[in-house]
Design an enzyme around this catalytic site. Structure first.
Site, short mmCIF file in Angstrom:
data_model
loop_
_atom_site.label_atom_id
_atom_site.label_comp_id
_atom_site.label_asym_id
_atom_site.label_seq_id
_atom_site.Cartn_x
_atom_site.Cartn_y
_atom_site.Cartn_z
N ASN A 38 58.73 38.47 31.97
CA ASN A 38 58.39 39.24 33.17
C ASN A 38 59.49 39.03 34.20
OD1 ASN A 38 55.86 40.07 32.09
ND2 ASN A 38 54.95 38.12 32.66
N GLN B 190 56.39 38.93 37.42
CA GLN B 190 56.86 37.54 37.42
C GLN B 190 56.22 36.78 38.57
OE1 GLN B 190 61.14 37.11 37.63
NE2 GLN B 190 61.04 34.88 37.39
N HIS C 43 61.70 32.34 32.36
CA HIS C 43 60.89 31.80 31.27
C HIS C 43 60.54 32.90 30.28
CE1 HIS C 43 58.28 32.94 34.64
NE2 HIS C 43 57.36 33.29 33.74
N LEU C 44 60.52 32.51 29.04
CA LEU C 44 60.17 33.41 27.94
C LEU C 44 58.80 33.00 27.43
CD1 LEU C 44 61.13 35.54 25.77
CD2 LEU C 44 62.08 33.63 24.52
P1 5GP Z 1 54.93 34.83 34.84
O1 5GP Z 1 53.68 35.41 35.40
O2 5GP Z 1 55.89 34.41 35.92
O3 5GP Z 1 55.59 35.63 33.77
O4 5GP Z 1 54.48 33.53 34.06
C1 5GP Z 1 54.22 32.31 34.68
C2 5GP Z 1 53.33 31.53 33.76
O5 5GP Z 1 53.39 30.18 34.13
C3 5GP Z 1 51.87 31.95 33.79
O6 5GP Z 1 51.43 32.34 32.49
C4 5GP Z 1 51.15 30.70 34.29
O7 5GP Z 1 49.90 30.50 33.66
C5 5GP Z 1 52.13 29.60 33.97
N1 5GP Z 1 52.11 28.46 34.87
C6 5GP Z 1 52.11 28.50 36.23
N2 5GP Z 1 52.12 27.26 36.74
C7 5GP Z 1 52.13 26.41 35.67
C8 5GP Z 1 52.17 24.99 35.57
O8 5GP Z 1 52.18 24.25 36.55
N3 5GP Z 1 52.18 24.46 34.32
C9 5GP Z 1 52.18 25.26 33.20
N4 5GP Z 1 52.19 24.63 32.01
N5 5GP Z 1 52.16 26.60 33.27
C10 5GP Z 1 52.14 27.17 34.48
#
Ligand code: 5GP
Ligand code: ZN
Length: 114
Positions: free
Chosen positions: A87, A94, A100-101
Site C-alpha cells: 500500500n 498506507q 512494507h510488503l
Molecule cells: P498498511 O496499512 O500501512 O499497508 O499496513 C500496516 C500494517 O501494519 C497493518 O496491517 C497493521 O495491522 C500493521 N501494524 C501496525 N502496527 C503494528 C505493530 O506495532 N506491530 C505489528 N506487528 N504490526 C503492526
C-alpha cells in the site's frame, strides 16, 4: 532510524514483534492485526517512507523484498498461493510510513480489493 517510526523500532528490537526472519537488510514479522490466517510484513531495516520514495538505487533492495516474499510463503506452507501487497500513500491505504510488503495467505483471496 526515523523518529517515532514504529517499524524502525521493531527492526531495532525496541518494540516486540513475532519476527520470523531477519538479516542485515530485511526483517519479517507477523502483522499485529492479521487479515488472513497468515499475514506477515517484510520491511527493510533502513527507513524508507514508501514505495513512492524509492528510485533506481533501490532496485536491489526491492528485488530482495520480493524474493523474501517467495521464501516466506514457502516457509509458511502457502503452496496454494498467497497475495503480496504494498500500500502506497493515503489513497493506497498506507497507514505506517515505513515501506512494507504484506504477504497474506491461508484463505481464498478476492478481487478487486476494497
Ligand atoms: P498498511 O496499512 O500501512 O499497508 O499496513 C500496516 C500494517 O501494519 C497493518 O496491517 C497493521 O495491522 C500493521 N501494524 C501496525 N502496527 C503494528 C505493530 O506495532 N506491530 C505489528 N506487528 N504490526 C503492526
Ligand atoms: Zn522507519
Amino acid at each position: 532510524m526515523a523518529d517515532g517510526c514504529i517499524f524502525c523500532r521493531i527492526a531495532g528490537g525496541e518494540i516486540p514483534a513475532q519476527i520470523v526472519f531477519q538479516d542485515e537488510e530485511l526483517v519479517v514479522f507477523r502483522d499485529l492485526a492479521p487479515k488472513a490466517p497468515t499475514h506477515l510484513l517484510i520491511i527493510p531495516r533502513r527507513h524508507v517512507a514508501s514505495l513512492a520514495e524509492t528510485g533506481p538505487e533501490d532496485r536491489e533492495l526491492l528485488g530482495k523484498l520480493l524474493q523474501r516474499a517467495v521464501e516466506t510463503a514457502r516457509q509458511e506452507g502457502l503452496e496454494k498461493g498467497f497475495r503480496t501487497v504494498i500500500n502506497t500513500g493515503p489513497d493506497g491505504g498506507q497507514t505506517v510510513g515505513h515501506l512494507h510488503l504484506h504477504v497474506v495467505g491461508g484463505r481464498q483471496m478476492t478481487w478487486p480489493p476494497g
